[in-house]
Structures are given as structure tokens and as C-alpha cells.
Design a protein around this motif. Structure first.
Motif, PDB file in Angstrom:
ATOM      1  N   SER A  43       0.823  -1.217   0.000  1.00 60.70           N
ATOM      2  CA  SER A  43       0.000   0.000   0.000  1.00 60.70           C
ATOM      3  C   SER A  43       0.851   1.258   0.000  1.00 60.70           C
ATOM      4  O   SER A  43       0.509   2.249  -0.650  1.00 60.70           O
ATOM      5  N   ALA A  44       1.972   1.220   0.710  1.00 60.40           N
ATOM      6  CA  ALA A  44       2.853   2.386   0.774  1.00 60.40           C
ATOM      7  C   ALA A  44       3.579   2.634  -0.541  1.00 60.40           C
ATOM      8  O   ALA A  44       4.017   3.752  -0.820  1.00 60.40           O
ATOM      9  N   THR A  45       3.687   1.609  -1.382  1.00 60.54           N
ATOM     10  CA  THR A  45       4.454   1.702  -2.619  1.00 60.54           C
ATOM     11  C   THR A  45       3.588   2.001  -3.840  1.00 60.54           C
ATOM     12  O   THR A  45       4.077   2.542  -4.836  1.00 60.54           O
ATOM     13  N   VAL A  46       2.300   1.685  -3.774  1.00 62.64           N
ATOM     14  CA  VAL A  46       1.402   1.908  -4.917  1.00 62.64           C
ATOM     15  C   VAL A  46       1.452   3.378  -5.332  1.00 62.64           C
ATOM     16  O   VAL A  46       1.335   4.267  -4.513  1.00 62.64           O
ATOM     17  N   GLY A  47       1.656   3.604  -6.610  1.00 59.98           N
ATOM     18  CA  GLY A  47       1.673   4.954  -7.150  1.00 59.98           C
ATOM     19  C   GLY A  47       3.032   5.638  -7.125  1.00 59.98           C
ATOM     20  O   GLY A  47       3.188   6.697  -7.710  1.00 59.98           O
ATOM     21  N   LEU A  48       3.998   5.039  -6.466  1.00 58.01           N
ATOM     22  CA  LEU A  48       5.333   5.629  -6.405  1.00 58.01           C
ATOM     23  C   LEU A  48       6.210   5.090  -7.524  1.00 58.01           C
ATOM     24  O   LEU A  48       6.074   3.939  -7.932  1.00 58.01           O
ATOM     25  N   TYR A  49       7.087   5.907  -7.985  1.00 57.54           N
ATOM     26  CA  TYR A  49       8.152   5.507  -8.907  1.00 57.54           C
ATOM     27  C   TYR A  49       7.697   5.068 -10.295  1.00 57.54           C
ATOM     28  O   TYR A  49       8.531   4.748 -11.122  1.00 57.54           O
ATOM     29  N   GLY A  50       6.407   4.975 -10.567  1.00 57.07           N
ATOM     30  CA  GLY A  50       5.933   4.526 -11.871  1.00 57.07           C
ATOM     31  C   GLY A  50       6.263   3.078 -12.166  1.00 57.07           C
ATOM     32  O   GLY A  50       6.425   2.686 -13.316  1.00 57.07           O
ATOM     33  N   MET A  51       6.371   2.281 -11.140  1.00 54.94           N
ATOM     34  CA  MET A  51       6.734   0.868 -11.305  1.00 54.94           C
ATOM     35  C   MET A  51       5.526  -0.041 -11.131  1.00 54.94           C
ATOM     36  O   MET A  51       4.545   0.316 -10.500  1.00 54.94           O
ATOM     37  N   ARG A  52       5.636  -1.236 -11.660  1.00 52.65           N
ATOM     38  CA  ARG A  52       4.635  -2.279 -11.430  1.00 52.65           C
ATOM     39  C   ARG A  52       4.972  -2.932 -10.096  1.00 52.65           C
ATOM     40  O   ARG A  52       6.134  -3.207  -9.787  1.00 52.65           O
ATOM     41  N   ILE A  53       3.947  -3.178  -9.298  1.00 49.26           N
ATOM     42  CA  ILE A  53       4.107  -3.767  -7.976  1.00 49.26           C
ATOM     43  C   ILE A  53       3.273  -5.038  -7.912  1.00 49.26           C
ATOM     44  O   ILE A  53       2.101  -5.024  -8.286  1.00 49.26           O
ATOM     45  N   GLU A  54       3.870  -6.121  -7.447  1.00 49.33           N
ATOM     46  CA  GLU A  54       3.147  -7.380  -7.305  1.00 49.33           C
ATOM     47  C   GLU A  54       3.349  -7.936  -5.900  1.00 49.33           C
ATOM     48  O   GLU A  54       4.482  -8.007  -5.418  1.00 49.33           O
ATOM     49  N   LEU A  55       2.242  -8.317  -5.277  1.00 48.30           N
ATOM     50  CA  LEU A  55       2.277  -8.987  -3.983  1.00 48.30           C
ATOM     51  C   LEU A  55       1.854 -10.423  -4.219  1.00 48.30           C
ATOM     52  O   LEU A  55       0.796 -10.684  -4.790  1.00 48.30           O
ATOM     53  N   ALA A  56       2.699 -11.362  -3.810  1.00 48.23           N
ATOM     54  CA  ALA A  56       2.438 -12.781  -4.049  1.00 48.23           C
ATOM     55  C   ALA A  56       2.655 -13.575  -2.771  1.00 48.23           C
ATOM     56  O   ALA A  56       3.395 -13.162  -1.879  1.00 48.23           O
ATOM     57  N   GLU A  57       1.986 -14.738  -2.703  1.00 48.44           N
ATOM     58  CA  GLU A  57       2.118 -15.646  -1.565  1.00 48.44           C
ATOM     59  C   GLU A  57       2.696 -16.969  -2.052  1.00 48.44           C
ATOM     60  O   GLU A  57       2.273 -17.487  -3.086  1.00 48.44           O
ATOM     61  N   ARG A  58       3.646 -17.511  -1.288  1.00 47.60           N
ATOM     62  CA  ARG A  58       4.226 -18.801  -1.663  1.00 47.60           C
ATOM     63  C   ARG A  58       3.153 -19.882  -1.544  1.00 47.60           C
ATOM     64  O   ARG A  58       2.390 -19.909  -0.591  1.00 47.60           O
ATOM     65  N   ASP A  59       3.094 -20.758  -2.533  1.00 53.06           N
ATOM     66  CA  ASP A  59       2.078 -21.813  -2.520  1.00 53.06           C
ATOM     67  C   ASP A  59       2.457 -22.905  -1.516  1.00 53.06           C
ATOM     68  O   ASP A  59       3.540 -22.889  -0.932  1.00 53.06           O
ATOM     69  N   SER A  60       1.544 -23.837  -1.294  1.00 61.24           N
ATOM     70  CA  SER A  60       1.736 -24.876  -0.280  1.00 61.24           C
ATOM     71  C   SER A  60       2.911 -25.798  -0.575  1.00 61.24           C
ATOM     72  O   SER A  60       3.479 -26.386   0.338  1.00 61.24           O
TER      73      SER A  60
END
Length: 74
Positions: free
Chosen positions: A34-51
């Protein structure tokens, strides 16, 4: 105890990974996202490691792709 690499945040620019961070707690990873969204003009991805522990599943990204709903700063 939290798995320290369970959640991954990746910042990319022009298809190049610029930064990657890992957290064990979803709340921490989401705060960083949330703090990074909109900064730097970069793509941001949040992912979770699978089981299996060998791959990550995308939870949300910014900006969203055509096939993803917008998930800005949730």
C-alpha cells in the motif's frame, strides 16, 4: 512462527526487477504494498508462496492488468 519468505513484494520497471522483499506476515507485506502503490511509476506485485513452497501465487498488483481487478491500497 511466521515463514519469513511466505509473502513477496516485487517492483518492476520496463520488465526488469528493480527490488524484491519478503515478509512472513501478510499484514506487513500489505502495508509495504500500500505504501508503494503509485510511487516511482513501477509495477508492484504482492504474491504468496504456494503450499508446495516452490512457486508464488499473485495476490494483487498495481497497475492491474486487463485480466485483474484493481487492488490499489487495500
Amino acid at each position: 512462527m511466521d515463514d519469513p519468505g511466505r509473502y513477496r513484494l516485487t517492483l518492476t520497471s520496463r520488465d526488469r526487477t528493480m527490488s524484491t522483499g519478503w515478509w512472513g506476515a501478510l499484514a506487513t507485506a500489505e502495508r509495504k504494498y500500500s505504501a508503494t502503490v503509485g510511487l516511482y511509476g513501477m509495477r508492484i506485485e504482492l504474491a504468496e508462496r504456494d503450499s508446495s513452497g516452490s512457486d508464488y501465487r499473485l495476490l494483487k498488483s498495481w497497475p492491474p492488468t486487463a485480466s485483474e481487478p484493481a487492488a490499489r491500497g487495500e
